[in-house]
Design an enzyme around this catalytic site. Structure first.
Site, mmCIF file in Angstrom:
data_model
loop_
_atom_site.group_PDB
_atom_site.id
_atom_site.type_symbol
_atom_site.label_atom_id
_atom_site.label_comp_id
_atom_site.label_asym_id
_atom_site.label_seq_id
_atom_site.Cartn_x
_atom_site.Cartn_y
_atom_site.Cartn_z
ATOM 1 C CG HIS A 83 3.682 -1.396 -4.718
ATOM 2 N ND1 HIS A 83 2.478 -2.068 -4.808
ATOM 3 C CD2 HIS A 83 4.622 -2.270 -5.156
ATOM 4 C CE1 HIS A 83 2.694 -3.294 -5.284
ATOM 5 N NE2 HIS A 83 3.980 -3.443 -5.495
ATOM 6 C CB ALA A 108 -7.989 -8.336 8.325
ATOM 7 C CG ASN A 145 -1.861 -1.193 1.218
ATOM 8 O OD1 ASN A 145 -2.100 -1.787 0.172
ATOM 9 N ND2 ASN A 145 -2.356 -1.548 2.372
ATOM 10 C CB CYS A 165 18.158 18.431 -10.451
ATOM 11 S SG CYS A 165 16.666 17.465 -10.749
HETATM 12 ZN ZN LIG Z 1 15.852 16.612 -8.800
#
Ligand SMILES: [Zn+2]
Length: 258
Positions: A112, A233, A95, A151
């Site tokens: 992930h 659950a 998740n 950057c």
């Molecule tokens: Zn960057």
């Protein structure tokens, strides 16, 4: 365990959880796969989840994952997340909603990524910053700049797309956790998709008992797991926690004590 449903006991000193979208489903975060999953309901969104379409799909990415982060943050952790945190067990999760950390879990391998963070589009740049979950197609809608402060490349949600590598640090942590587990519990994940499909066998090969808790266990799961609990659950995990911590085990509730 021949009678009654499985529950952990004092012999389980290293419980490790693997969680998938099922544990967060009641927050309003839909699951992704399956006929009612996000990918089936929103094919355009599914298409935007492919890294090779970047950067053109950035507005969709911000919109989808920003919305996910917002739903998760406003709902907060479920009873399942909270029970896992109170058990003090490390978590490997598929998740991206940050709800294990919100519940208080300290060791979380996010396979992930996380929708609660922004990163630089350039994989060589290590800029990463927390975001403020919002609504909209622009990074500014989520409290982060559209150009990387380091950057200048565009920014994106720190979520792993379909054709991207899993974060090596998270994968390495997941493998180590699976190998040291003596009880490996998968919750709300089909357990048939990589890397979940590899982690349960890895844990088992290193001596763990493997358990699947899923209200609707996928076909074939009994081959991967020693115990399959076709239950909610959010009831099973708080029950485990009460048993292990003996919360509510007061003498007046115990018929064997007077
Ligand atoms: Zn960057």
């Amino acid at each position: 365990m021949t009678a009654g449903r499985f529950h952990p006991g004092p012999e389980h000193q290293e419980i490790v959880f693997l969680t998938g979208s099922g544990i967060s489903a009641r927050t309003g975060l839909g699951t992704f796969r399956g006929p009612q999953g996000l990918w089936a309901l929103e094919p355009e969104t599914e298409r935007a989840m492919h890294a090779h379409l970047l950067p053109g799909t950035l507005p969709q990415l911000w919109s989808v994952w920003g919305r996910m982060a917002r739903i998760a943050t406003s709902h907060g952790p479920t009873p399942g997340h909270r029970a896992i945190a109170r058990l003090g067990a490390p978590v490997i999760t598929q998740n991206i909603d940050g709800l294990h950390q919100a519940a208080g879990s300290e060791i979380v391998a996010e396979l992930h990524g996380s929708a609660l963070f922004a990163v630089c589009l350039d994989p060589r740049c290590d800029w990463r910053a927390p975001l403020e979950p919002g609504e909209g197609e622009y990074p500014e809608d989520h409290g982060v700049p559209s150009s990387c402060p380091r950057c200048g490349a565009p920014t994106r949600p720190d979520v792993v797309l379909f054709d991207e590598q899993l974060p090596p640090d998270a994968l390495d942590l997941a493998m180590r956790l699976a190998q040291r587990a003596d009880l490996f519990v998968a919750v709300g994940t089909s357990g048939v998709v990589f890397p979940a499909a590899q982690l349960a066998p890895l844990a088992r090969a290193h001596g763990a008992t493997t358990v699947l808790v899923d209200i609707d266990p996928p076909p074939g799961s009994s081959a991967l797991f020693d115990h399959v609990l076709a239950e909610d659950a959010h009831e099973v995990l708080p029950d485990w926690e009460r048993r292990l911590h003996r919360v509510g085990g007061t003498s007046f509730l115990d018929p064997f004590l007077s």
